[in-house]
Scaffold this active site. Structure first.
Site, PDB file in Angstrom:
ATOM      1  N   LEU A  75      50.648  35.529  44.413  1.00 45.77           N
ATOM      2  CA  LEU A  75      50.762  34.264  43.692  1.00 45.77           C
ATOM      3  C   LEU A  75      50.316  34.324  42.233  1.00 45.77           C
ATOM      4  O   LEU A  75      50.311  33.305  41.550  1.00 45.77           O
ATOM      5  CB  LEU A  75      50.028  33.130  44.433  1.00 45.77           C
ATOM      6  CG  LEU A  75      50.383  32.977  45.923  1.00 45.77           C
ATOM      7  CD1 LEU A  75      49.577  31.865  46.561  1.00 45.77           C
ATOM      8  CD2 LEU A  75      51.873  32.742  46.104  1.00 45.77           C
ATOM      9  N   ASP A 128      37.100  57.824  42.981  1.00 46.69           N
ATOM     10  CA  ASP A 128      38.042  58.840  43.457  1.00 46.69           C
ATOM     11  C   ASP A 128      37.800  60.190  42.794  1.00 46.69           C
ATOM     12  O   ASP A 128      37.823  61.226  43.453  1.00 46.69           O
ATOM     13  CB  ASP A 128      39.481  58.385  43.205  1.00 46.69           C
ATOM     14  CG  ASP A 128      40.487  59.414  43.678  1.00 46.69           C
ATOM     15  OD1 ASP A 128      40.415  59.809  44.868  1.00 46.69           O
ATOM     16  OD2 ASP A 128      41.327  59.841  42.872  1.00 46.69           O
TER      17      ASP A 128
END
Length: 161
Positions: A75, A128
């Site tokens: 949205l 990461d």
């Protein structure tokens, strides 16, 4: 249920119609942090991480993420961003890297989600790239700091002075 902006009269998810809103200058800032051990911090500072220049890659990831917010967050409107800035305050004394973002556009809706997404993905990228050295890193305190522009005016996080 019609008082909730993202639900229609039947309670279904609804993207807010911003067609009638005025285009204004919009700016938002956000921040978050990642805590890491001394070895991972040393690799970041010396640019000796096996995956490369951790800060540069995280900066690019944050910028790219801000530009992709509407594809990640349901949205959210697609916005033509005019500026995304990602900064890193590397704090070896307390084992943290503070990540901050600033996002700007001329548009009909704000850029808070883009600023938050930029910080989140920059922190995830740091995680990461450093996880082989420190799998126990902690990402925390992600928050919107400020917003400027729009009908509701300027806003600042209550803990910011």
């Amino acid at each position: 249920m019609t008082s909730l902006t993202h639900l229609d009269a039947a309670g279904a998810a609804n993207m807010v119609d911003v067609a009638e809103k005025k285009v204004t200058s919009r700016v938002a800032t956000a921040e978050g942090k990642i805590s890491l051990n001394a070895k991972a911090m040393s690799e970041v500072l010396s640019q000796q991480n096996k995956k490369g220049d951790v800060i540069s890659v995280a900066r690019i990831a944050g910028i790219m993420a801000a530009k992709q917010t509407s594809t990640l967050i349901p949205l959210c409107h697609t916005l033509l961003l005019s500026k995304v800035k990602i900064e890193f305050d590397v704090q070896p004394h307390n084992g943290q890297i503070l990540v901050s973002s600033m996002v700007k556009c001329e548009g009909k809706t704000g850029v808070e989600m883009e600023a938050l997404t930029a910080v989140s993905v920059a922190c995830l990228t740091l995680f990461d790239m450093c996880k082989a050295v420190d799998p126990n890193m902690i990402i925390s305190d992600i928050k919107a700091l400020t917003k400027q522009g729009g009908k509701s005016g300027d806003w600042q996080h209550k803990n910011e002075t």
